[in-house]
Structure formats: structure tokens, C-alpha cells
Design a protein around this motif. Structure first.
Motif, PDB file in Angstrom:
ATOM      1  N   ARG A 159     -71.183 -91.421  40.083  1.00  0.00           N
ATOM      2  CA  ARG A 159     -72.528 -91.827  40.501  1.00  0.00           C
ATOM      3  C   ARG A 159     -73.487 -91.664  39.333  1.00  0.00           C
ATOM      4  NH1 ARG A 159     -76.616 -88.258  41.638  1.00  0.00           N
ATOM      5  NH2 ARG A 159     -76.102 -86.021  41.499  1.00  0.00           N
ATOM      6  N   SER A 200     -70.981-101.944  32.793  1.00  0.00           N
ATOM      7  CA  SER A 200     -70.428-101.057  33.811  1.00  0.00           C
ATOM      8  C   SER A 200     -69.637 -99.956  33.137  1.00  0.00           C
ATOM      9  CB  SER A 200     -69.544-101.834  34.797  1.00  0.00           C
ATOM     10  OG  SER A 200     -68.436-102.400  34.114  1.00  0.00           O
ATOM     11  N   CYS A 240     -68.854 -98.334  38.234  1.00  0.00           N
ATOM     12  CA  CYS A 240     -70.292 -98.228  38.475  1.00  0.00           C
ATOM     13  C   CYS A 240     -71.033 -99.110  37.481  1.00  0.00           C
ATOM     14  CB  CYS A 240     -70.748 -96.777  38.340  1.00  0.00           C
ATOM     15  SG  CYS A 240     -72.499 -96.508  38.691  1.00  0.00           S
ATOM     16  N   TRP A 269     -74.103 -90.124  33.953  1.00  0.00           N
ATOM     17  CA  TRP A 269     -73.382 -90.181  35.227  1.00  0.00           C
ATOM     18  C   TRP A 269     -72.794 -88.810  35.550  1.00  0.00           C
ATOM     19  CZ3 TRP A 269     -73.093 -93.992  31.573  1.00  0.00           C
ATOM     20  CH2 TRP A 269     -73.512 -95.285  31.965  1.00  0.00           C
TER      21      TRP A 269
END
Length: 1324
Positions: free
Chosen positions: A556, A479, A496, A534
Motif C-alpha cells: 500500500r 507501478s 500498485c 510504500w
């Protein structure tokens, strides 16, 4: 050292202690299991790691002896001070002991009288430390002790427990090791006691009444003293000061804080500070604030200072404490002002919402009063002020000056990462704690202050700072998280998850041309070179991105990508930002800045640039460079954004520095096995000159790039500074990082050391460079590096040498005569322009042709002075140079300038009788001889570069005469080897004549005239008869008769050849190698003689000279040596000069041209032992020294010399020649010869175009339609047609320089070459 961040102080009530011992102010505090000892705000004396305990609890300093006691758990450690040569103060462990009850946690420490130490926990204990620590007294307590302090005379002890409203006073009834007894009384308080303080006497031996100050949770400060000796209580209440009421608003509109802090300034410190202020203001008679404070000090009061968290302060004076007849005037107000701002942090955790204050007399020259503030959020701040400034009753700003803040970690630092601009950095430990630091401007320079702290529940794999240092991206195993590091405690904004097919290796910030500062892109790359990117929308105060649910969207996944490189990637890492932060163009090309560097297990490094394509939601990557280093299993690497890379081998002792833009090695050094390289960090000056910090366990060395120096093969990097931390901490260095202003932050243990860019003026390098200090003790690091690099003055010896090599002899005379005119009337202090105030276009407008006096370009003089430097002008100029110190040159460079001037004048004397190549050789040979006579020569012979100039000269006759005269007409072999004469002589007759002269001189060099000394040379000349005659005259020699009998035989017969061979092998066994070579020649075993010269004597020149004299230039032995040894050595060493000479000797003139540009190993036939085989190319062949910019001069000469060389030039791809020109321009720039780089790119002429393809032509017609002379833009009629007969041009193509009977010059064993092997049929 600019500053030190010694570590995060423990949030303990006794984590800090200070005392004045031996005239020094000593401060000690505890951080984790480390004891930090300081002398000033930024002067760290020592760090002691107490490995026997995990956390330390308390520390105290004995003001009488300087001993320091610390405790952790049940263990107590005593450290004694000692001096090293009365210069360095250190502490060593003297005692370690623990209580008799296991598990007894020690909370407090206090020194009593001589050798007494009071410890407190669940019991009070007094220890005697005279020899072996002994427990002298112990008393069990009802509650765990919070405070336990001896009074200054050790008669009383004040103790209180946690949340206790009673202070227990222990009065000693008896002294002595075996008879310690106390009586107890109590001092009641309405709330919990939060602090105690004993008044300190002016002198330790002074006898005064004990006074105790207590601070209570009811915001009252109480003063206790002995007023009635008959009272039941030992101490009685003398006064109370209401901290809340002491600070009352004068302006109802202003808000006042609810928190109150109080501390005591003892009368001894207040009066001493006042006295110091009076001394400092002796010349200032009009100072109302000082007069006010003098009036207060005359009462010798104790000072009670009360502050709140909004900057309001109230100070009270306490006079006549303990007097029974108390007067209302005994407590009087000194000031009530605002603007005293301390660094209180709002909204901290309750356990961090506390601060302790300690005031004392400052020993610094700036102030007279110092204040230590221990914030329990993990900081200690040193504040300084003049006492009249602090207690000035009138409104004013900046009453206190911050001298430093001590903070940091409690665990060893593992990694330090900076943002792109270098103003914010993050230090991280193994326990996933991180501290964020910001660089701030300060009066005395920049300081590093704590911005935020972070703790992550997940393991932090990599870290990246984004958003101008306001946000942090942490890469975890599966992550990625985004953190806001603007608050004092960082807040996680988003998390994320991601999936990769391999382990993620790094996290990269991808630069964009977008002006939106609230948008950022980061990426991670795995071991299989596939990654994830990202998109991050950074929150701001006025713009928050939200989704349909109203929750903020920060992070995101943008895209997945592959770098497209399938190789055994070992690691990929971000490059260090270096140089000025340029604006991103938005284009992905070779001019884009590198963002990452990867390397393979086999030693191949790649650099990468990237661009975000928002429209297509993808990320484009570009491989900007590939360098085959040959270093297997790289253990450590670091790259910079200006295309430098540093690599460390698997043993971590071998460092190499590479220029990735052209794939060449710049620096190599092997360190000792005990110096293990742990860290590499890049930075650069504003002029893009690189600096590398190399970290070892206990030191850091700073390496600076240098100008390239091809004439002396000088190093391109040098050490400019060495930083030792062994005296400050025993912990090895964990990591280091550069700040934007050139300060270096070094992390060792839990500490950060900030070193500024100041270098002492007595540094050897600073002294040699003659850098002006203007009365300062230090010079700037960037100034030193800029002086070592950058453009050279036009009169610098290196610039002049490159002009000479480039054929700009007129320009050299022009510069030196201008310098001569400038120095005629020069006096110290005058400015000397680096360009001698000459028009810059004179250096690059037109090629340097014609005589200086006739060239209109240089006809600048109003008078009729000569523009030619003859010997008379040179003597005058050198005389001025002995008088004048040129500020732009070091002392060594000025000596070299004197040598260059002398050599230029010497060459000018013979200039009309020699060509340019002969002049180049003569000038540098003469300079070599001068430097050898001065003892500063870097080699015992001229280089192959000088040999090549003489080799291609048409004035070898005059060179022979001048070289012979240099050695006074007595040239020995040592002299011949030094001059390289037998390598550059092209005429066989002249070569044999010179070798016979050498043989005669070798024979005559001693009084005894030993024939052995000349045997080798006469036998190489096949003149056995002369050698026989010499032996007949050597009647004194014991071997005469035997040698004469042997030489009298016919060595054409096999039996006598065998006899000579036997003698040769016997001499080999006796290690008489040169004499053995003579007998091998006598036996007609030339190859064996050559092998002895190469392998045993180590003299390749001697081997080639013997071959050329014995067999000629067309024999098989010379071909074998050139192909199997010389060319292989040239490829291994990267010696293009040697390779070109060898190919020319082999009549492969096309290859002689190609070897100047193409990698040498690609021109050799591949064999298992050739350098072109994998792993066989040494680092020396990759060195920058193999790409001498003078090669371009030779390339231009040879390319236009013959048809073979012109054909070889056409075999070089145009892009390779283009790269060759740009590389040489960069080399000139790195050498400081920017004007020559400009001249090169302005005037270089490329061939008109590649020849048409002939692959489809029949073999018989191949090459017959092509005239290579048409590729030249001019002077095609001067090209020698030296193509073999079978490849001659048609009858319509004629050249006036083509020999009419070329076939008669073919060697007797000439074989018809194939189309790929064009041999020169004209020899030399």
C-alpha cells in the motif's frame, strides 16, 4: 575463480555433449545463441557467441578430433580445437554451411567416421567435411526426427521421430563419398521412444558388436544387439528391464515416486572407475564396498542405473550381451538403496519436467565417476563420486557430491542487484527475465545456487531485494510490484500504481528500527526529488495480513515526500551496502547510515539518510553531506554506506574516489580511451576498509584503500587485483556485484562468473607486504586489505614521523630504545608485539615535555640504560635491523625505519642548540637527503611543510650551518632550491650573504669559471662591480670584450637600460632564460625578470629569492607575486603550507592562521581568474593531501604566537575548528596512527569563547576594549603584541614582550589600515 554460471541450457534433447579427447574431458552445451565449452565443473574454457542464429538447437563433440558441431535453424557451424603455447585450449570456426533446402531446420547432429557429420531434421543428411563441406547423402523422412545417432563404428544409424514407437535402424551397405547406401529395419516398441544410447567401445579403433539401448514411455529399458546375422532385423531384442518394478518398497510406510529415470554406464567407464578406486584405496585393505564392486567389475558388465524422484536407486549389471545362449545370471542386481538425492524440482511445467543423464569416468582426484544431469528446467549439475561409494550396497548418505551447477540466462545480463546482507542477488536481462541466486555454504567454500526465476509482463525499471532475500520489489514506469521469490518460479503478490511529476530514478529500501521482519518500506524518487513511499506487509507461513474481503494485502502507498533540494539533479541511486550490518538506531542524524547518493549535472554530489515515521505516516530525509566535485556531466557514480563515492566523467575514462564525510578527493586516475568504465561496485572488510571494483568491457580491477601518507604524498588507493574475462567470453561485462563473503560476481553476456577473494602469493603486493601464507598458494583478499590499512605498529616510520611532527620527540626516543632492547636477543620466529608491550597510556596520557631521562612517564627501565637514542645506539639498532626481518613492515618500510633512526640520532646530536621547529626541519631534510642518495626520493626538493618549520624557527643560524655542511660548504642554486633556504630565511642580511655564497659557488663550479653562471645572482644583489671583475678574468670567453664594454656604462641612464633590455629579448629568443633574467635585472626591470623565472624557467623559488635580494621583503613586486601567483597557486593546489607562508610574508598573520583551516579560495579577493570563481577550483585543491594533520601542530603554534594570529583564530567559527579537530582525528586514524588521534581529542584546548560583537560600537572605539590574550587558557603573557599602533590596547593592558616603540618599525610607505586589514608592523 570460485565458480561459473555459464548460462541457462536449452531444454533440448541434444543441448549437452561430452567426450574424452586428447586425454581431456570436454563438455559442451548450448545456451541461447552461445556455445559454452568447459573442462571441469568450474573450469570454463571458452564461450562462443554464434550471432548468425537466434537459438542453437544441438551440439556434439567428435571424440576423435575434438571438433565441435552446433546447429541453429538451417545453419551448421564446425569449430576446430587449437592450442595457444600448449597451455590454453581454444576453438575457432572452421566451416559454416546449411542444407540445400531453405527452411530446413536441423534438430540433431552426430559424428560418424572420419570427416562425416550426420544431421537430422525433416531429412537425414551426411556431410563430408574434408575441405569444403559437401552433401554426400540425403534421405527425406516421414516425420521430423527426434533422435539420429551414428553407432561408434559408423556402420549403423538409429533414428526415431517425435511420438514414434518405431526405431529405424539404417545399416550402411557401402562406404565412400559417392556411393553411400543404407538398408533399413525397424525395432518396434509399445509406446513412444524417449531415449537411445549406443554402447561405446574401450577404444575408438576397437571392433565390437553394436549394442543399442532404448528407453520407452512404458518405463522399460530395452537392450538390442546382433544375435542372428540371418534375421530380417539388423538388431534383435536381447533383454528388457522394467524401471517401475526395479524400485519396489521395502518399507510400506515410505512413499515412492512415480517418475523413473534410467541411464547407462558403459563397461569402459565402469571398469576404469573401478581401477581408479583400487589405486586410491591401495592402503585400505578393509573396504567391503570396494571388494563388492571389484567382484562386479571382473565380469566387465554394462551398468543400467534406475532412479526415481524420491532418491531411490537400483543398479543392474548386464553381462555377455549378444550371446545367443542367454543365461538368467547375465542380468544381475548390483544394489537397491535409498538416499541418492538429485535436485528434482516439484510442480514444474510439463515442458520442464524432464532430465537427461550422462555418466563417464572422472578425471578429478576426489572421485572416479562423474555424472552430468541436464534438468530441462534450466540447469546442468555436475555430480561426482567414488565408484565404491556410489555402488555401496549398504545404507549410507552423500553418495554423490555436487561439484557445480550450470545455469543462468539466455540473454545478456543488464543489471545485478544484491540484498543488504549480500547473501542473495538478482540478475536481470533486457527482456524482463530475472534469476534469483542464493549463496550457500559448501565444503570447499560458498557456492551460488539458483533460488528462483521470474518473468514480468511489464518493463522492469529498477529492482530491490527485501525480506532477507525472499521477496522482490520491481519498479515499473507507473507501478510497483511485489514478488515472492521463495518458489522455484517467482509469483507476483501485488501490484500498485502511482503517479509522479517526473521520471522515477530509483527504488530504495528504507531501514527501520522496527523488529517486525514482516514489515518493510520502499521508496522511489523522481528527477524533481519528489517521491512516493510504500509500506509492505510481507507474507509468512504463519501470519498473513488480510482485508475485509479476505484477500491478502501486501502493498500500500505509505506517503509522498519531497527531499527539498531544488537543483539540476542528474541522477539518484542507492548506495552499496558495505561494512558490518549495524543495528538501526532509529535516530536521523549524521551518524545514520546513508541509503542514497544523488549528483547534479554540475558535479555536486549529495548523500541522504531517511527514517520512517509510522505515527505520522511520513518519511523524514536528512542531507548528510554535500561535495562540490567540479566534474561536469557525471556519467557513472556509485556510493557506499560508509561514505565513499566513486565518480566517472562523461568520457568514462576518468575515475575519482571521494570521501563524502569530509568532502575530499582520495584518488584520481585517467585510463586509456579504449578502457571505458562500465561499472562500479563497493564492498569493505569487516574492519570497514573499502574495496572498489571498477569494471571495464573485458576486465575488472580491484582497488583497495591505503593508509594516508602525507610525508611522501603517496597514493591513498592501489590496485590489488586484475580480473580478465576476455579469454573466457568475447561478450563485454554488463554488471558486477559483491557478495557478503568477499566474492565478486561478474555478469558478461548471459553468464555469471564468481571470483573468490583469494590472491596468489606470488602477487607483487603480497610479496612486498610479507604476508605469511602458511604453505598455501593463496592469501585472503581481506587479509591483504587489512594489512594495507589499520593501526600501525608504534615503530613504523610513519607513526614515528607523525610523533616527531607533533612534538613528541621524547616518545620517539622511548619507542626506538625499546625496539633496540627487543631486537638485542631477537631470533627469527619470535613474536614482536606491535606496541612493544608498552602501556598504551604512555602514548596519550600527558603532553610530551621534558627530557626523556627526567620524564617519570618513561622511567620504566629497571636498569640504567639511556632512553635517548644517540648515534651509538642508532648504529647498533640499524645493524640489528639489517639482520632481522620485522613481520609488521614491508621491506621498503624497514629501509625507511633505518633512515628515520639515523636521522633521529643526527638531530639529537644538535638538539640542545635548536628549537622544535628547527629539529623538525633538520630531521626531514636529512631524511630527504638520505632517500635522494638511495635513489628513492619522491621529489627533488623539500616540501613547503619542511620550509614552514624552518621559517618559524628561532634557530635559523644553526640550520644555515647544518644545511651548508650537508652540501660540503659548496651550496649551488640547485642545492639552495632543494633545501628551500631562501624561502625560510627571515633575516635579510643573512639572505643576501647566503645568495652571495651561492653566486660564488656557481662561478667556481667549473674549471673554466664562467661568469655567465653567476651573473643572475650578483645582479640580484646589485653587485655589478664584482661581476665586472669576474669578466675581466675571463679572457678565454668570446663574449668578454662585448660584455665588459656594456657593463662599463651607467645603467641609471635610460639609453643603457634600453640596451640591456634589447640584449635580454635577444637572449629570450635564443631560450637562454637565466642569462636573460640577468639582463632584465641590469635594466632594472625586476617584474620582467620575475615573470621569466616563473613562466619560462618554472622556478618560483628563484623568482622570490631575486625579489627579496633585489628589492627586499616590503617592496611592491613581492606583494604582487605573492597575491597574484603564489596564493592563487596555493588555492588551486590546496597547499595550505604555501598559503600560510605567503600570508605571513604579506604581514597578514591573521590570514596565515585562518588559511590552515578555512578554504584558501575564501580568503582571496574574488576575481574572474581567482580559484574561488565557479569551475576554477581544481581537483588537486580538493585532495586529501591538502589536509595534512601536521597543520594542526602549526595552527596551535601560530594561534598562540602573536595578537594578530590570535585574532585570526577568533575569526574561525567554533564549529569550523571543531570540524578541523575531528577531521584531523579521522586523518590520523586513516593513517594508522589511532593513538595520536586519541591524544589529539584528549588534549586539544579550544579558545575560551568568541570575542563579543563590536558591530554596534563607533569606529573609533572598535577593538579597543578587547584583549585577545584573555581567550587563551594559559601562557597569555607569551603572546607578542604585534597589532598596528592604531589598534594598540589601552594603557592598563601591558605585555612584557610588547615593543616600546612599535611605530618606529613601520615601513616608509605604510598607510593607515582599515578595520578589516591588519598589517603586521614588526616584519620578521
Amino acid at each position: 575463480m570460485r565458480a561459473v554460471l555459464p548460462g541457462r541450457p536449452q531444454p533440448k534433447l541434444q543441448a549437452l555433449s561430452t567426450a574424452s579427447w586428447d586425454g581431456l574431458r570436454i563438455v559442451a552445451y548450448i545456451s541461447g545463441h552461445a556455445l559454452i565449452i568447459l573442462r571441469g565443473a568450474q573450469e570454463l574454457l571458452q564461450t562462443i557467441y554464434v550471432n548468425e542464429t537466434e537459438l542453437l538447437e544441438a551440439v556434439t563433440i567428435d571424440e576423435a578430433t575434438g571438433r565441435i558441431a552446433v546447429c541453429g535453424g538451417s545453419d551448421i557451424f564446425i569449430y576446430h580445437p587449437y592450442w595457444i603455447k600448449r597451455e590454453t585450449l581454444k576453438w575457432s570456426l572452421a566451416h559454416t554451411f546449411r542444407g540445400e533446402k531453405d527452411g530446413e531446420i536441423i534438430q540433431t547432429l552426430s559424428w560418424g567416421c572420419t570427416d562425416e557429420l550426420l544431421t537430422g531434421g525433416s531429412s537425414l543428411m551426411i556431410w563430408l567435411l574434408s575441405n569444403t563441406p559437401q552433401l554426400a547423402w540425403e534421405k527425406r523422412l516421414a516425420n521430423l526426427v527426434k533422435f539420429a545417432q551414428f553407432s561408434p563404428d559408423a556402420e549403423l544409424i538409429a533414428t526415431t521421430g517425435y511420438y514414434d514407437r518405431l526405431v529405424k535402424i539404417w545399416r550402411r551397405l557401402a562406404f565412400g563419398a559417392g556411393n553411400i547406401r543404407f538398408e533399413v529395419s525397424y525395432l518396434p516398441h509399445p509406446a513412444a521412444v524417449t531415449g537411445v544410447h549406443w554402447r561405446k567401445p574401450y577404444h575408438r579403433d576397437q571392433s565390437i558388436e553394436n549394442i543399442l539401448y532404448t528407453i520407452c514411455a512404458d518405463q522399460m529399458i530395452r537392450v538390442w544387439t546382433v544375435m542372428d546375422h540371418q534375421a530380417p532385423s539388423i538388431l534383435q531384442l536381447w533383454a528388457e528391464i522394467d524401471m517401475h518394478a526395479s524400485i519396489q518398497p521395502r518399507d510400506a510406510l515410505k512413499a515412492y515416486g512415480d517418475r523413473r529415470y534410467g541411464f547407462i554406464i558403459d563397461s569402459r567407464d565402469f571398469c576404469a572407475a573401478t581401477e581408479r578406486a583400487v589405486q586410491q584405496n591401495a592402503d585400505n585393505k578393509d573396504n567391503p564396498a570396494l571388494e563388492h564392486i571389484i567382484e562386479v567389475a571382473r565380469k566387465s558388465p554394462e551398468i543400467c542405473v534406475i532412479i526415481d524422484d524420491r532418491g531411490y536407486v537400483s543398479a543392474w549389471g548386464l553381462e555377455n550381451i549378444g550371446c545367443k545362449a542367454k543365461s538368467p545370471s547375465d542380468i544381475f542386481n548390483i544394489l537397491h538403496v535409498e538416499g541418492l538425492n538429485f535436485s528434482f524440482v516439484p510442480e514444474v511445467a510439463p515442458e520442464e519436467d524432464y532430465a537427461q543423464f550422462s555418466a563417464f569416468t572422472s578425471s578429478t582426484s576426489e572421485g572416479s565417476l562423474a555424472l552430468l544431469v541436464h534438468y530441462f528446467d534450466g540447469r546442468i549439475e555436475w555430480l561426482d563420486s567414488k565408484v565404491d561409494t556410489f555402488f555401496d550396497p549398504t545404507p549410507r548418505q552423500n553418495r554423490l557430491t555436487s561439484r557445480g551447477t550450470w545455469s543462468g540466462h539466455t540473454a545478456p545480463i543488464k543489471k545485478i542487484v544484491r540484498n543488504a546482507s549480500g547473501h542473495v542477488l538478482v540478475s536481470r536481462t533486457d527482456d524482463n527475465n530475472a534469476m534469483i541466486w542464493r549463496q550457500k555454504s559448501h565444503n570447499a567454500g560458498s557456492v551460488l545456487v539458483r533460488q528462483s526465476s521470474m518473468f514480468s509482463d511489464e518493463h522492469i525499471h529498477r529492482t530491490c531485494v527485501i525480506g532477507n532475500g525472499k521477496f522482490l520489489v520491481n519498479l515499473h514506469h507507473e507501478s510497483i510490484s511485489l514478488w515472492d521469490v521463495r518458489p522455484f518460479h517467482a509469483e507476483r503478490l501485488a501490484l500498485c500504481s502511482f503517479q509522479l511529476s517526473s521520471k522515477p530514478l530509483c527504488v530504495l529500501l528504507i531501514p527501520t528500527a522496527d523488529r517486525n521482519v514482516d514489515l518493510a518500506y520502499v521508496a522511489t524518487v523522481g528527477a524533481d526529488m519528489k517521491g512516493v513511499a510504500w509500506e509492505i506487509h510481507l507474507p509468512s507461513n504463519d501470519n498473513q495480513m488480510s482485508n475485509a474481503n479476505g484477500s491478502y494485502v501486501h502493498l500500500r502507498e505509505f506517503c509522498k515526500f519531497s527531499l527539498g533540494l531544488e537543483d539540476d539533479i542528474s541522477y539518484i541511486l542507492p548506495v552499496d551496502p558495505a561494512g558490518q550490518q549495524t543495528k538501526i538506531s532509529g535516530f536521523l542524524d549524521l551518524f545514520a547510515a546513508d541509503i542514497a547518493l544523488s549528483y547534479t549535472f554540475r558535479g555536486t554530489i549529495h548523500t541522504w539518510a531517511a527514517k520512517v515515521d509510522r505515527d505520522n505516516s511520513k518519511m523524514d530525509w536528512l542531507l548528510t553531506s554535500t561535495v562540490e566535485t567540479g566534474i561536469m556531466n557525471i556519467s557513472l557514480a556509485s556510493g557506499s554506506s560508509i561514505r565513499k563515492a566513486a565518480l566517472v566523467d562523461e568520457d568514462r575514462t576518468h575515475l575519482t574516489i571521494w570521501d563524502t564525510s569530509c568532502g575530499q578527493l582520495e584518488f584520481e586516475e585517467h585510463f586509456s580511451p579504449c578502457d571505458i568504465i562500465r561499472d562500479l561496485d563497493w564492498t569493505s572488510t569487516p574492519d570497514m576498509q573499502s574495496i572498489l571494483a571498477v569494471g571495464f568491457p573485458h576486465k575488472v580491477i580491484l582497488l583497495s584503500q591505503l593508509r594516508y601518507d602525507y610525508l611522501d604524498s603517496g597514493p591513498s588507493w592501489t590496485q590489488i587485483r586484475e580480473i580478465w574475462i576476455r579469454d573466457l567470453t568475447p561478450h563485454p561485462i554488463g554488471d558486477s556485484c559483491w557478495l557478503s563473503n568477499g566474492n565478486l560476481v561478474v555478469g558478461a553476456g548471459n553468464q555469471l562468473f564468481v571470483y573468490d577473494k583469494q590472491i596468489e602469493i606470488n602477487n607483487r603486493l603480497v610479496t612486498e607486504l610479507r604476508i605469511p601464507s602458511y604453505g598455501n598458494l593463496f592469501v585472503d583478499l581481506f587479509d591483504v586489505v587489512s594489512r594495507l590499512n589499520g593501526p600501525l605498529p608504534v615503530f613504523h616510520p610513519q607513526f614515528l614521523a607523525q610523533c616527531i611532527l607533533g612534538g613528541k620527540m621524547n616518545l620517539v626516543h622511548y619507542i626506538l630504545t625499546c625496539l633496540h632492547k627487543k631486537l638485542k636477543f631477537y631470533v627469527d620466529g619470535d613474536e614482536l608485539d606491535s606496541f612493544l608491550e608498552l602501556p598504551l597510556e604512555n602514548f596519550y596520557r600527558d603532553p610530551d615535555v621534558g627530557a626523556p631521562s627526567s620524564c617519570p612517564l618513561f622511567n620504566f627501565s629497571a636498569d640504567n640504560e639511556s632512553l635517548t637514542l644517540d648515534e651509538n645506539i642508532a648504529a647498533i639498532l640499524n645493524g640489528n635491523l639489517t639482520r632481522v626481518t620485522l613481520p609488521q613492515l614491508s621491506s621498503q618500510e624497514q629501509f625507511r625505519l633505518v633512515d628515520t633512526i639515523e636521522c633521529v640520532a643526527t638531530v639529537e646530536k644538535h638538539r640542545r642548540s635548536m628549537d622544535d621547529n628547527a629539529a623538525r626541519y633538520l630531521l626531514f631534510f636529512r631524511q630527504h637527503m638520505l632517500r635522494r642518495s638511495q635513489g628513492v626520493a619522491h621529489s627533488d626538493r623539500v616540501t613547503w611543510r619542511e620550509i614552514i618549520w624552518a621559517f618559524h624557527s628561532g634557530s635559523q643560524d644553526i640550520l644555515i650551518d647544518l644545511v651548508s655542511r650537508q652540501f660540503n660548504g659548496k651550496m649551488l642554486w640547485k642545492s639552495a632550491r632543494e633545501s628551500g633556504i631562501f624561502m625560510w630565511l627571515s633575516d635579510a642580511t643573512a639572505l643576501r650573504a647566503q645568495l652571495e655564497i651561492v653566486a660564488r659557488n656557481e662561478y667556481m663550479k667549473t674549471e673554466e669559471k664562467n661568469p655567465i653562471d653567476c651573473s643572475l645572482y650578483y645582479l640580484a644583489l646589485r653587485k655589478k662591480n664584482i661581476l665586472q671583475g669576474l669578466w675581466r678574468m675571463a679572457s678565454w670567453h668570446p663574449e668578454q670584450s662585448a660584455i665588459l664594454r656594456l657593463l662599463a656604462n651607467n645603467f641609471q641612464e635610460p639609453r643603457w637600460r634600453t640596451a640591456a633590455l634589447k640584449n635580454a629579448y635577444v637572449l629570450l629568443g635564443k631560450r637562454r632564460f637565466e642569462y636573460a633574467v640577468a639582463f632584465f635585472l641590469l635594466a632594472d626591470h625586476l617584474r620582467d625578470a620575475v615573470d621569466i623565472c616563473i613562466n619560462k624557467i618554472g622556478d618560483i623559488q628563484l623568482a622570490i629569492t631575486i625579489i627579496r635580494a633585489y628589492e627586499g621583503d616590503d617592496g611592491p613586486t613581492l606583494r604582487e607575486v605573492l597575491e597574484e601567483r603564489v596564493l592563487v597557486d596555493a588555492a588551486s593546489e590546496g597547499n595550505r603550507w604555501l598559503a600560510s607562508w605567503a600570508f605571513w610574508m604579506l604581514n597578514r598573520r591573521d590570514m596565515a592562521v585562518r588559511s590552515l583551516i578555512s578554504p584558501i579560495e575564501t580568503l582571496l579577493p574574488p576575481t574572474p581568474a581567482s580559484p574561488g570563481s565557479p569551475g576554477m577550483i581544481g581537483l588537486q585543491a580538493k585532495s586529501y593531501l591538502s589536509n595534512d594533520p601536521a597543520l594542526i601542530v602549526l595552527y596551535k603554534q601560530l594561534r598562540e604566537k602573536t595578537l594578530q594570529t590570535l585574532k585570526g583564530a577568533t575569526r574561525i567559527p567554533p564549529v569550523a575548528e571543531w570540524s578541523f579537530i575531528l577531521r584531523n582525528a579521522r586523518l590520523y586514524d586513516r593513517m594508522g596512527c589511532d593513538l595520536l588521534a586519541l591524544d589529539l581529542v584528549c588534549h586539544w584546548e579550544f579558545l575560551r569563547g568568541p570575542p563579543p560583537s563590536t558591530k554596534s560600537l563607533p569606529l573609533g572605539l572598535e577593538k579597543t576594549e578587547l584583549d585577545y590574550r584573555n581567550l587563551l587558557k594559559r601562557r597569555s603573557s607569551l603572546v607578542v603584541a604585534d597589532m598596528p599602533a592604531s589598534f594598540s590596547f589601552s594603557k592598563d593592558v601591558k605585555s612584557p614582550t610588547t615593543p616600546q616603540k612599535a611605530t618606529h618599525l613601520k615601513p616608509p610607505v605604510f598607510e593607515e589600515p582599515d578595520v578589516n586589514s591588519l598589517l603586521d608592523s614588526f616584519g620578521f
